[in-house]
Design an enzyme around this catalytic site. Structure first.
Site, PDB file in Angstrom:
ATOM      1  N   GLY A  30       0.801  -1.223   0.000  1.00  0.00           N
ATOM      2  CA  GLY A  30       0.000   0.000   0.000  1.00  0.00           C
ATOM      3  C   GLY A  30       0.832   1.270   0.000  1.00  0.00           C
ATOM      4  N   LEU A  32       0.462   3.692  -2.235  1.00  0.00           N
ATOM      5  CA  LEU A  32       0.879   3.447  -3.620  1.00  0.00           C
ATOM      6  C   LEU A  32       1.509   4.674  -4.276  1.00  0.00           C
ATOM      7  CD1 LEU A  32      -2.244   1.400  -4.769  1.00  0.00           C
ATOM      8  CD2 LEU A  32      -0.099   0.547  -3.814  1.00  0.00           C
ATOM      9  N   GLU A  34       3.899   5.713  -8.202  1.00  0.00           N
ATOM     10  CA  GLU A  34       4.003   5.363  -9.618  1.00  0.00           C
ATOM     11  C   GLU A  34       4.709   4.024  -9.854  1.00  0.00           C
ATOM     12  OE1 GLU A  34       2.845   6.456 -12.630  1.00  0.00           O
ATOM     13  OE2 GLU A  34       1.497   7.614 -11.377  1.00  0.00           O
ATOM     14  N   HIS A  36       4.377   1.262  -7.989  1.00  0.00           N
ATOM     15  CA  HIS A  36       3.312   0.255  -7.897  1.00  0.00           C
ATOM     16  C   HIS A  36       2.398   0.327  -9.129  1.00  0.00           C
ATOM     17  CE1 HIS A  36       4.004   1.213  -3.473  1.00  0.00           C
ATOM     18  NE2 HIS A  36       4.226  -0.088  -3.504  1.00  0.00           N
ATOM     19  N   LYS A 149      12.980  -2.830  -8.164  1.00  0.00           N
ATOM     20  CA  LYS A 149      13.386  -2.042  -6.988  1.00  0.00           C
ATOM     21  C   LYS A 149      13.875  -2.966  -5.864  1.00  0.00           C
ATOM     22  CE  LYS A 149      13.272   1.395  -3.902  1.00  0.00           C
ATOM     23  NZ  LYS A 149      13.106   0.687  -2.653  1.00  0.00           N
ATOM     24  N   ARG A 187       8.603   4.627   1.575  1.00  0.00           N
ATOM     25  CA  ARG A 187       9.363   5.164   2.710  1.00  0.00           C
ATOM     26  C   ARG A 187       9.962   6.545   2.438  1.00  0.00           C
ATOM     27  NH1 ARG A 187      10.694  -0.603   3.385  1.00  0.00           N
ATOM     28  NH2 ARG A 187      10.048  -1.237   5.479  1.00  0.00           N
TER      29      ARG A 187
HETATM   30  P1  AMP Z   1       5.912  -2.668  -1.577  1.00  0.00           P
HETATM   31  O1  AMP Z   1       4.567  -2.027  -1.442  1.00  0.00           O
HETATM   32  O2  AMP Z   1       7.047  -1.795  -1.186  1.00  0.00           O
HETATM   33  O3  AMP Z   1       5.960  -4.043  -0.932  1.00  0.00           O
HETATM   34  O4  AMP Z   1       6.113  -2.926  -3.130  1.00  0.00           O
HETATM   35  C1  AMP Z   1       5.200  -3.685  -3.884  1.00  0.00           C
HETATM   36  C2  AMP Z   1       5.800  -3.997  -5.221  1.00  0.00           C
HETATM   37  O5  AMP Z   1       6.084  -2.773  -5.901  1.00  0.00           O
HETATM   38  C3  AMP Z   1       7.128  -4.758  -5.117  1.00  0.00           C
HETATM   39  O6  AMP Z   1       7.180  -5.738  -6.141  1.00  0.00           O
HETATM   40  C4  AMP Z   1       8.147  -3.677  -5.329  1.00  0.00           C
HETATM   41  O7  AMP Z   1       9.372  -4.136  -5.860  1.00  0.00           O
HETATM   42  C5  AMP Z   1       7.428  -2.789  -6.322  1.00  0.00           C
HETATM   43  N1  AMP Z   1       7.995  -1.437  -6.306  1.00  0.00           N
HETATM   44  C6  AMP Z   1       8.210  -0.658  -5.218  1.00  0.00           C
HETATM   45  N2  AMP Z   1       8.798   0.501  -5.581  1.00  0.00           N
HETATM   46  C7  AMP Z   1       8.972   0.439  -6.923  1.00  0.00           C
HETATM   47  C8  AMP Z   1       9.531   1.332  -7.899  1.00  0.00           C
HETATM   48  N3  AMP Z   1      10.042   2.515  -7.566  1.00  0.00           N
HETATM   49  N4  AMP Z   1       9.533   0.933  -9.189  1.00  0.00           N
HETATM   50  C9  AMP Z   1       9.029  -0.280  -9.558  1.00  0.00           C
HETATM   51  N5  AMP Z   1       8.486  -1.149  -8.689  1.00  0.00           N
HETATM   52  C10 AMP Z   1       8.447  -0.799  -7.389  1.00  0.00           C
END
Ligand code: AMP
Length: 293
Positions: A30, A32, A34, A36, A149, A187
């Site tokens: 969550g 969210l 760009e 995501h 990422k 973050r």
């Molecule tokens: P998170 O909500 O941080 O667990 O991320 C969910 C998904 O989004 C994971 O597969 C991450 O690798 C991906 N993600 C997070 N940040 C980025 C980003 N800047 N660019 C591409 N994918 C991302």
């Protein structure tokens, strides 16, 4: 757009789509951005049914980490997902995913799970693998979308999918960056204005690492590491955790430079720990992500 908050609701929603062989899934925590949304857009373009999960998974946070203060804004997330034409959002409660009596975990082992992020975040990949397998079981996607990422996470999940013969296709998509190169991350909101400025050091260090790599394509990885370390040392607000060259699949350290490789970096800035990477694919082309203007 349907919202499922209970396991049974998710199962019911999925059963209605039982005939579809095009179910795409994007797991998230969550808040969210760009990054995501780029995963969601790919899923939308490539599947009939798109499921996105939002779950801040406690088992992947170590006791000293930021579980309690992890940023959350579900109403905003839902608006974004609705606008992206998502079919089902799965937002389970903690009790739905980890009911009392829960004892069974997926334990990735060896260097892939125990080095780099694995050393700094004990139990992290065990928590990630466990929750992702649980989500896969509930959503039963044909395709799942992850971000480069979290390069090591993507490698752990790919390995798990192979090890458990999971009948799905994984896609790992490029890092989406701010215009100045900072990789988007939920973050980043913790960064003070000064720290936000300093946070570009990760991207700058990776660029220096890539340059050093290209100058000595068959050389020693130490030169690349040094190039990255030097850039981080020039930023007083940054404390280096690691800057390394690794194999993108096994996550073993590379001593000599060759493709494929991933330059990985982790830096503490103020109270925020940031990670980033550049990927050198097997064909010799770089994936350094996409900077938004
Ligand atoms: P998170 O909500 O941080 O667990 O991320 C969910 C998904 O989004 C994971 O597969 C991450 O690798 C991906 N993600 C997070 N940040 C980025 C980003 N800047 N660019 C591409 N994918 C991302």
């Amino acid at each position: 757009m349907r919202i499922a908050t209970a396991v049974q609701q998710m199962r019911d929603a999925r059963i209605e789509w039982a005939a579809s062989n095009e179910v795409g899934f994007v797991p998230t925590m969550g808040y969210l951005h760009e990054g995501h949304l780029s995963l969601v857009r790919h899923a939308r373009a490539e599947n009939k049914l798109v499921v996105v999960s939002i779950f801040v998974n406690p088992t992947q946070f170590a006791p000293h980490e930021d579980l309690e203060r992890y940023p959350r804004d579900v109403p905003r997330d839902l608006q974004l997902l609705e606008a992206a034409a998502v079919d089902i959002v799965f937002i389970p409660t903690l009790e739905e995913i980890y009911p009392s009596g829960f004892v069974t975990y997926v334990e990735p082992t060896g260097p892939l799970a125990e080095q780099a992020e694995g050393t700094r975040r004990p139990g992290h990949f065990r928590g990630v693998a466990t929750v992702v397998l649980k989500l896969f079981q509930l959503v039963q996607p044909h395709q799942a979308y992850f971000g480069q990422k979290d390069a090591q996470q993507a490698a752990v999940i790919s390995r798990m999918a192979a090890d458990f013969h999971l009948p799905l296709r994984l896609h790992v998509l490029p890092i989406i960056r701010e215009a100045d190169g900072l990789a988007m991350s939920s973050r980043n909101v913790y960064l003070s204005p000064e720290d936000r400025f300093a946070a570009t050091v990760l991207y700058r260090a990776l660029q220096a690492g890539r340059l050093a790599f290209e100058e000595r394509p068959a050389g020693n990885a130490a030169a690349v590491t040094r190039a990255m370390t030097d850039v981080v040392a020039s930023e007083p607000r940054a404390v280096l955790d690691y800057a390394e060259v690794r194999d993108p699949h096994s996550f073993l350290l590379l001593e000599s430079l060759h493709a494929p490789a991933v330059l990985v970096i982790a830096v503490q800035i103020g109270s925020v720990r940031l990670i980033d990477n550049f990927l050198l694919r097997a064909d010799g082309s770089w994936d350094v992500g996409i900077a938004l203007q």
